[in-house]
Design a protein around this motif. Structure first.
Motif, mmCIF file in Angstrom:
data_model
loop_
_atom_site.group_PDB
_atom_site.id
_atom_site.type_symbol
_atom_site.label_atom_id
_atom_site.label_comp_id
_atom_site.label_asym_id
_atom_site.label_seq_id
_atom_site.Cartn_x
_atom_site.Cartn_y
_atom_site.Cartn_z
ATOM 1 N N MET A 41 29.196 -42.590 -22.125
ATOM 2 C CA MET A 41 29.576 -42.245 -20.785
ATOM 3 C C MET A 41 30.559 -43.286 -20.258
ATOM 4 O O MET A 41 30.340 -44.478 -20.416
ATOM 5 C CB MET A 41 28.343 -42.213 -19.899
ATOM 6 N N ASN A 42 31.622 -42.822 -19.658
ATOM 7 C CA ASN A 42 32.621 -43.707 -19.092
ATOM 8 C C ASN A 42 32.384 -43.921 -17.603
ATOM 9 O O ASN A 42 31.957 -43.010 -16.896
ATOM 10 C CB ASN A 42 34.025 -43.145 -19.305
ATOM 11 N N ILE A 43 32.680 -45.123 -17.156
ATOM 12 C CA ILE A 43 32.539 -45.493 -15.756
ATOM 13 C C ILE A 43 33.912 -45.887 -15.241
ATOM 14 O O ILE A 43 34.654 -46.599 -15.921
ATOM 15 C CB ILE A 43 31.554 -46.664 -15.611
ATOM 16 N N ASP A 44 34.233 -45.439 -14.054
ATOM 17 C CA ASP A 44 35.517 -45.774 -13.450
ATOM 18 C C ASP A 44 35.592 -47.273 -13.206
ATOM 19 O O ASP A 44 34.654 -47.882 -12.685
ATOM 20 C CB ASP A 44 35.677 -45.008 -12.137
ATOM 21 N N LYS A 45 36.710 -47.873 -13.578
ATOM 22 C CA LYS A 45 36.910 -49.314 -13.425
ATOM 23 C C LYS A 45 36.669 -49.769 -11.987
ATOM 24 O O LYS A 45 36.081 -50.821 -11.747
ATOM 25 C CB LYS A 45 38.319 -49.693 -13.880
ATOM 26 N N GLN A 46 37.086 -48.974 -11.025
ATOM 27 C CA GLN A 46 36.949 -49.373 -9.626
ATOM 28 C C GLN A 46 35.483 -49.542 -9.227
ATOM 29 O O GLN A 46 35.154 -50.402 -8.422
ATOM 30 C CB GLN A 46 37.638 -48.355 -8.706
ATOM 31 N N GLN A 47 34.597 -48.750 -9.812
ATOM 32 C CA GLN A 47 33.172 -48.886 -9.511
ATOM 33 C C GLN A 47 32.660 -50.251 -9.973
ATOM 34 O O GLN A 47 31.839 -50.868 -9.302
ATOM 35 C CB GLN A 47 32.369 -47.775 -10.176
ATOM 36 N N ILE A 48 33.137 -50.703 -11.115
ATOM 37 C CA ILE A 48 32.728 -52.007 -11.633
ATOM 38 C C ILE A 48 33.294 -53.122 -10.759
ATOM 39 O O ILE A 48 32.599 -54.087 -10.433
ATOM 40 C CB ILE A 48 33.159 -52.158 -13.105
ATOM 41 N N ILE A 49 34.537 -52.964 -10.347
ATOM 42 C CA ILE A 49 35.163 -53.956 -9.471
ATOM 43 C C ILE A 49 34.418 -54.024 -8.139
ATOM 44 O O ILE A 49 34.127 -55.114 -7.633
ATOM 45 C CB ILE A 49 36.656 -53.644 -9.284
ATOM 46 N N ASP A 50 34.063 -52.877 -7.583
ATOM 47 C CA ASP A 50 33.301 -52.841 -6.332
ATOM 48 C C ASP A 50 31.939 -53.521 -6.502
ATOM 49 O O ASP A 50 31.483 -54.235 -5.608
ATOM 50 C CB ASP A 50 33.114 -51.401 -5.853
ATOM 51 N N LEU A 51 31.299 -53.306 -7.640
ATOM 52 C CA LEU A 51 30.016 -53.941 -7.922
ATOM 53 C C LEU A 51 30.166 -55.457 -7.945
ATOM 54 O O LEU A 51 29.379 -56.182 -7.336
ATOM 55 C CB LEU A 51 29.453 -53.435 -9.249
ATOM 56 N N LEU A 52 31.188 -55.936 -8.643
ATOM 57 C CA LEU A 52 31.418 -57.376 -8.711
ATOM 58 C C LEU A 52 31.663 -57.966 -7.320
ATOM 59 O O LEU A 52 31.105 -59.009 -6.973
ATOM 60 C CB LEU A 52 32.601 -57.682 -9.637
ATOM 61 N N LYS A 53 32.467 -57.283 -6.528
ATOM 62 C CA LYS A 53 32.754 -57.766 -5.175
ATOM 63 C C LYS A 53 31.499 -57.776 -4.324
ATOM 64 O O LYS A 53 31.283 -58.694 -3.531
ATOM 65 C CB LYS A 53 33.847 -56.919 -4.528
ATOM 66 N N SER A 54 30.647 -56.771 -4.480
ATOM 67 C CA SER A 54 29.410 -56.709 -3.692
ATOM 68 C C SER A 54 28.459 -57.843 -4.066
ATOM 69 O O SER A 54 27.596 -58.217 -3.282
ATOM 70 C CB SER A 54 28.727 -55.358 -3.873
ATOM 71 N N GLN A 55 28.638 -58.390 -5.266
ATOM 72 C CA GLN A 55 27.813 -59.508 -5.722
ATOM 73 C C GLN A 55 28.481 -60.854 -5.420
ATOM 74 O O GLN A 55 27.994 -61.898 -5.832
ATOM 75 C CB GLN A 55 27.556 -59.391 -7.229
ATOM 76 N N GLY A 56 29.629 -60.814 -4.716
ATOM 77 C CA GLY A 56 30.329 -62.042 -4.367
ATOM 78 C C GLY A 56 31.117 -62.648 -5.517
ATOM 79 O O GLY A 56 31.501 -63.809 -5.472
ATOM 80 N N LYS A 57 31.354 -61.858 -6.547
ATOM 81 C CA LYS A 57 32.080 -62.345 -7.736
ATOM 82 C C LYS A 57 33.548 -61.925 -7.666
ATOM 83 O O LYS A 57 34.052 -61.213 -8.529
ATOM 84 C CB LYS A 57 31.425 -61.806 -9.002
ATOM 85 N N ASN A 58 34.229 -62.375 -6.614
ATOM 86 C CA ASN A 58 35.614 -61.945 -6.392
ATOM 87 C C ASN A 58 36.562 -62.402 -7.489
ATOM 88 O O ASN A 58 37.492 -61.668 -7.840
ATOM 89 C CB ASN A 58 36.094 -62.428 -5.029
ATOM 90 N N ASP A 59 36.343 -63.600 -8.040
ATOM 91 C CA ASP A 59 37.200 -64.066 -9.131
ATOM 92 C C ASP A 59 37.043 -63.163 -10.356
ATOM 93 O O ASP A 59 38.025 -62.803 -11.005
ATOM 94 C CB ASP A 59 36.880 -65.515 -9.502
ATOM 95 N N ASN A 60 35.797 -62.801 -10.661
ATOM 96 C CA ASN A 60 35.551 -61.894 -11.781
ATOM 97 C C ASN A 60 36.144 -60.519 -11.504
ATOM 98 O O ASN A 60 36.658 -59.868 -12.409
ATOM 99 C CB ASN A 60 34.051 -61.758 -12.051
ATOM 100 N N ALA A 61 36.065 -60.077 -10.258
ATOM 101 C CA ALA A 61 36.605 -58.770 -9.891
ATOM 102 C C ALA A 61 38.112 -58.734 -10.100
ATOM 103 O O ALA A 61 38.656 -57.758 -10.619
ATOM 104 C CB ALA A 61 36.260 -58.439 -8.439
ATOM 105 N N ASP A 62 38.796 -59.803 -9.704
ATOM 106 C CA ASP A 62 40.245 -59.872 -9.900
ATOM 107 C C ASP A 62 40.604 -59.853 -11.374
ATOM 108 O O ASP A 62 41.543 -59.175 -11.795
ATOM 109 C CB ASP A 62 40.819 -61.135 -9.244
ATOM 110 N N GLN A 63 39.840 -60.587 -12.163
ATOM 111 C CA GLN A 63 40.095 -60.630 -13.610
ATOM 112 C C GLN A 63 39.783 -59.273 -14.242
ATOM 113 O O GLN A 63 40.532 -58.802 -15.104
ATOM 114 C CB GLN A 63 39.242 -61.731 -14.237
ATOM 115 N N ALA A 64 38.699 -58.653 -13.813
ATOM 116 C CA ALA A 64 38.332 -57.338 -14.349
ATOM 117 C C ALA A 64 39.404 -56.305 -14.029
ATOM 118 O O ALA A 64 39.704 -55.432 -14.838
ATOM 119 C CB ALA A 64 36.982 -56.896 -13.782
ATOM 120 N N GLN A 65 39.984 -56.407 -12.838
ATOM 121 C CA GLN A 65 41.044 -55.480 -12.428
ATOM 122 C C GLN A 65 42.186 -55.476 -13.443
ATOM 123 O O GLN A 65 42.726 -54.430 -13.773
ATOM 124 C CB GLN A 65 41.568 -55.876 -11.038
#
Length: 63
Positions: free
Chosen positions: A1-25
């Protein structure tokens, strides 16, 4: 099953992992397969096995 990248980025941001979110983007493909991309997800602090329970709308049955 594939997950939209934006959902993962939103999850990271909701966890306060903005640096990881930027890198994941920049590093994740538009559609992420938790099994195929498990190394990348782990790099961003996401356990692929836990991913289904953390993203709203994903129940592990493709729904």
């Amino acid at each position: 099953m594939n997950i939209d990248k934006q959902q993962i980025i939103d999850l990271l941001k909701s966890q306060g992992k903005n640096d990881n979110a930027d890198q994941a983007q920049s590093e994740l493909p538009d559609k992420v397969d938790p099994e195929q991309h498990s190394d990348l997800l782990s790099k961003f602090g996401i356990d692929p096995k836990d991913l289904l329970g953390k993203i709203p709308g994903l129940d592990g049955f493709g729904n």
